[in-house]
Design a protein around this motif. Sequence first.
Motif, PDB file in Angstrom:
ATOM      1  N   LYS A 217      28.817   2.239  33.623  1.00 28.21           N
ATOM      2  CA  LYS A 217      29.586   1.013  33.842  1.00 28.21           C
ATOM      3  C   LYS A 217      29.178   0.321  35.143  1.00 28.21           C
ATOM      4  CE  LYS A 217      33.548   3.753  35.447  1.00 28.21           C
ATOM      5  NZ  LYS A 217      33.071   5.104  35.210  1.00 28.21           N
ATOM      6  N   THR A 218      29.524  -0.940  35.251  1.00 26.65           N
ATOM      7  CA  THR A 218      29.206  -1.742  36.429  1.00 26.65           C
ATOM      8  C   THR A 218      29.819  -1.118  37.673  1.00 26.65           C
ATOM      9  OG1 THR A 218      29.265  -3.671  34.989  1.00 26.65           O
ATOM     10  CG2 THR A 218      29.284  -4.097  37.352  1.00 26.65           C
ATOM     11  N   GLY A 219      29.058  -1.124  38.767  1.00 30.41           N
ATOM     12  CA  GLY A 219      29.539  -0.584  40.044  1.00 30.41           C
ATOM     13  C   GLY A 219      29.239   0.896  40.224  1.00 30.41           C
ATOM     14  N   GLU A 220      28.767   1.538  39.159  1.00 28.18           N
ATOM     15  CA  GLU A 220      28.515   2.985  39.203  1.00 28.18           C
ATOM     16  C   GLU A 220      27.136   3.295  39.783  1.00 28.18           C
ATOM     17  OE1 GLU A 220      28.789   6.648  35.989  1.00 28.18           O
ATOM     18  OE2 GLU A 220      28.449   4.627  35.242  1.00 28.18           O
ATOM     19  N   ALA A 221      27.080   4.348  40.626  1.00 32.34           N
ATOM     20  CA  ALA A 221      25.795   4.814  41.144  1.00 32.34           C
ATOM     21  C   ALA A 221      25.148   5.691  40.070  1.00 32.34           C
ATOM     22  CB  ALA A 221      25.995   5.611  42.429  1.00 32.34           C
ATOM     23  N   VAL A 222      23.856   5.485  39.854  1.00 36.39           N
ATOM     24  CA  VAL A 222      23.114   6.244  38.845  1.00 36.39           C
ATOM     25  C   VAL A 222      21.787   6.703  39.443  1.00 36.39           C
ATOM     26  CG1 VAL A 222      24.110   5.061  36.838  1.00 36.39           C
ATOM     27  CG2 VAL A 222      22.038   4.152  37.901  1.00 36.39           C
ATOM     28  N   VAL A 223      21.134   7.633  38.739  1.00 42.16           N
ATOM     29  CA  VAL A 223      19.813   8.082  39.169  1.00 42.16           C
ATOM     30  C   VAL A 223      18.810   7.625  38.121  1.00 42.16           C
ATOM     31  CG1 VAL A 223      18.355  10.084  39.645  1.00 42.16           C
ATOM     32  CG2 VAL A 223      20.745  10.086  40.383  1.00 42.16           C
ATOM     33  N   TYR A 224      17.795   6.889  38.581  1.00 39.36           N
ATOM     34  CA  TYR A 224      16.695   6.478  37.708  1.00 39.36           C
ATOM     35  C   TYR A 224      15.502   7.320  38.137  1.00 39.36           C
ATOM     36  CZ  TYR A 224      13.716   3.544  34.871  1.00 39.36           C
ATOM     37  OH  TYR A 224      12.850   3.095  33.897  1.00 39.36           O
ATOM     38  N   PRO A 225      14.920   8.107  37.214  1.00 38.63           N
ATOM     39  CA  PRO A 225      13.898   9.097  37.587  1.00 38.63           C
ATOM     40  C   PRO A 225      12.809   8.631  38.553  1.00 38.63           C
ATOM     41  CG  PRO A 225      14.359   9.263  35.266  1.00 38.63           C
ATOM     42  CD  PRO A 225      15.116   8.080  35.768  1.00 38.63           C
ATOM     43  N   ALA A 226      12.200   7.500  38.293  1.00 35.76           N
ATOM     44  CA  ALA A 226      11.075   7.071  39.126  1.00 35.76           C
ATOM     45  C   ALA A 226      11.493   6.450  40.455  1.00 35.76           C
ATOM     46  CB  ALA A 226      10.203   6.100  38.352  1.00 35.76           C
ATOM     47  N   HIS A 227      12.796   6.160  40.633  1.00 38.53           N
ATOM     48  CA  HIS A 227      13.207   5.463  41.856  1.00 38.53           C
ATOM     49  C   HIS A 227      14.374   6.100  42.605  1.00 38.53           C
ATOM     50  CE1 HIS A 227      10.445   2.340  40.701  1.00 38.53           C
ATOM     51  NE2 HIS A 227      11.039   2.229  39.531  1.00 38.53           N
ATOM     52  N   GLY A 228      15.029   7.087  42.033  1.00 37.42           N
ATOM     53  CA  GLY A 228      16.142   7.732  42.718  1.00 37.42           C
ATOM     54  C   GLY A 228      17.466   7.041  42.473  1.00 37.42           C
ATOM     55  N   VAL A 229      18.338   7.076  43.482  1.00 38.12           N
ATOM     56  CA  VAL A 229      19.711   6.572  43.341  1.00 38.12           C
ATOM     57  C   VAL A 229      19.753   5.054  43.458  1.00 38.12           C
ATOM     58  CG1 VAL A 229      22.063   6.632  44.287  1.00 38.12           C
ATOM     59  CG2 VAL A 229      20.699   8.722  44.232  1.00 38.12           C
ATOM     60  N   GLY A 230      20.387   4.436  42.461  1.00 36.73           N
ATOM     61  CA  GLY A 230      20.612   2.992  42.461  1.00 36.73           C
ATOM     62  C   GLY A 230      22.033   2.728  41.995  1.00 36.73           C
ATOM     63  N   ARG A 231      22.421   1.463  41.975  1.00 36.66           N
ATOM     64  CA  ARG A 231      23.772   1.111  41.540  1.00 36.66           C
ATOM     65  C   ARG A 231      23.697   0.049  40.453  1.00 36.66           C
ATOM     66  NH1 ARG A 231      28.361   2.549  43.426  1.00 36.66           N
ATOM     67  NH2 ARG A 231      27.485   3.405  45.322  1.00 36.66           N
ATOM     68  N   ILE A 232      24.501   0.236  39.401  1.00 35.88           N
ATOM     69  CA  ILE A 232      24.555  -0.770  38.329  1.00 35.88           C
ATOM     70  C   ILE A 232      25.384  -1.937  38.871  1.00 35.88           C
ATOM     71  CG2 ILE A 232      25.351  -1.306  35.998  1.00 35.88           C
ATOM     72  CD1 ILE A 232      24.959   1.659  35.292  1.00 35.88           C
ATOM     73  N   THR A 233      24.717  -3.066  39.092  1.00 34.49           N
ATOM     74  CA  THR A 233      25.425  -4.218  39.662  1.00 34.49           C
ATOM     75  C   THR A 233      25.965  -5.148  38.580  1.00 34.49           C
ATOM     76  OG1 THR A 233      23.315  -5.376  39.898  1.00 34.49           O
ATOM     77  CG2 THR A 233      24.141  -4.203  41.837  1.00 34.49           C
ATOM     78  N   ALA A 234      25.370  -5.065  37.375  1.00 36.25           N
ATOM     79  CA  ALA A 234      25.837  -5.921  36.276  1.00 36.25           C
ATOM     80  C   ALA A 234      25.295  -5.402  34.955  1.00 36.25           C
ATOM     81  CB  ALA A 234      25.350  -7.356  36.499  1.00 36.25           C
ATOM     82  N   ILE A 235      25.919  -5.869  33.890  1.00 35.11           N
ATOM     83  CA  ILE A 235      25.398  -5.625  32.544  1.00 35.11           C
ATOM     84  C   ILE A 235      25.253  -7.018  31.950  1.00 35.11           C
ATOM     85  CG2 ILE A 235      25.839  -4.613  30.284  1.00 35.11           C
ATOM     86  CD1 ILE A 235      27.585  -2.483  31.752  1.00 35.11           C
ATOM     87  N   GLU A 236      24.016  -7.393  31.679  1.00 36.39           N
ATOM     88  CA  GLU A 236      23.801  -8.761  31.206  1.00 36.39           C
ATOM     89  C   GLU A 236      23.058  -8.775  29.875  1.00 36.39           C
ATOM     90  OE1 GLU A 236      19.802  -9.950  33.718  1.00 36.39           O
ATOM     91  OE2 GLU A 236      21.727 -10.264  34.707  1.00 36.39           O
ATOM     92  N   GLU A 237      23.183  -9.920  29.192  1.00 33.64           N
ATOM     93  CA  GLU A 237      22.485 -10.097  27.914  1.00 33.64           C
ATOM     94  C   GLU A 237      21.362 -11.084  28.112  1.00 33.64           C
ATOM     95  OE1 GLU A 237      24.467 -11.329  24.240  1.00 33.64           O
ATOM     96  OE2 GLU A 237      25.486  -9.378  24.272  1.00 33.64           O
ATOM     97  N   GLN A 238      20.185 -10.741  27.584  1.00 36.52           N
ATOM     98  CA  GLN A 238      19.048 -11.658  27.652  1.00 36.52           C
ATOM     99  C   GLN A 238      18.440 -11.753  26.270  1.00 36.52           C
ATOM    100  OE1 GLN A 238      16.131 -10.491  30.547  1.00 36.52           O
ATOM    101  NE2 GLN A 238      17.389 -11.105  32.288  1.00 36.52           N
ATOM    102  N   GLU A 239      17.842 -12.914  25.998  1.00 37.75           N
ATOM    103  CA  GLU A 239      17.153 -13.057  24.720  1.00 37.75           C
ATOM    104  C   GLU A 239      15.668 -12.891  24.983  1.00 37.75           C
ATOM    105  OE1 GLU A 239      16.752 -16.341  21.268  1.00 37.75           O
ATOM    106  OE2 GLU A 239      18.784 -15.967  22.034  1.00 37.75           O
ATOM    107  N   ILE A 240      15.089 -11.867  24.358  1.00 38.29           N
ATOM    108  CA  ILE A 240      13.670 -11.598  24.532  1.00 38.29           C
ATOM    109  C   ILE A 240      13.025 -11.584  23.154  1.00 38.29           C
ATOM    110  CG2 ILE A 240      11.972  -9.919  25.384  1.00 38.29           C
ATOM    111  CD1 ILE A 240      14.197  -9.034  27.416  1.00 38.29           C
ATOM    112  N   ALA A 241      12.041 -12.450  22.967  1.00 38.37           N
ATOM    113  CA  ALA A 241      11.329 -12.583  21.692  1.00 38.37           C
ATOM    114  C   ALA A 241      12.291 -12.736  20.507  1.00 38.37           C
ATOM    115  CB  ALA A 241      10.400 -11.388  21.477  1.00 38.37           C
ATOM    116  N   GLY A 242      13.320 -13.540  20.704  1.00 39.80           N
ATOM    117  CA  GLY A 242      14.269 -13.826  19.631  1.00 39.80           C
ATOM    118  C   GLY A 242      15.343 -12.757  19.424  1.00 39.80           C
TER     119      GLY A 242
END
Length: 198
Positions: free
Chosen positions: A16-41
């Motif tokens: 969820k937004t605001g939660e600290a997470v671990v991304y393997p290649a970069h370590g600890v980060g924080r989810i700042t938002a959950i957004e929707e994007q249109e990519i290739a339709g």
Amino acid sequence: MTTAKKTTAAGRQGFKTGEAVVYPAHGVGRITAIEEQEIAGYKLELFVVSFEKDKMVLRVPTAKANSVGMRKLAEPELVKKALDVLTGRARVKRTMWSRRAQEYEAKINSGDLISVTEVVRDLYRSEAQPEQSYSERQLYEAALDRVVREISSVNRITETEALKLIEQSLAKSPRRAKADAEAEADAEGDEDVQEEAA
């Protein structure tokens, strides 16, 4: 409406937004938002993960979060286990440095706290031990940085306090204690020789 919400929540795999997470290649980060994007339709829901210290933002498709290895922070029990790993004896294989370096790199990028901690343990050098090569130092610092950030986030302490915890655990290692005692004995032996010479 509720089914759409349920599938979205399931697609987010508990993140969820605001939660600290671990991304393997970069370590600890924080989810700042959950957004929707249109990519290739196609509409794609993305976690926006910010790595403040690295001044970097990553967009991870919510459906791919688990498959790329993104995970929640370790439980306090796992942090305790990681600190215990640091007190153990270093396990250094007698293989060529290039092969060991690849293994260390793979462990660091695995995102697994225990694996990264093993790299810190194996590459740590106390004042009494010989210096590291540049590449050893780079890997050691990368691993140390990952462990420090996760421990500080889990224990809600500063990175300096987390580093102190790590250093205290490393000092308890049998190899360190022996090397430090030998260095002290050598220093005292040198003093005796200098006194005799005088």
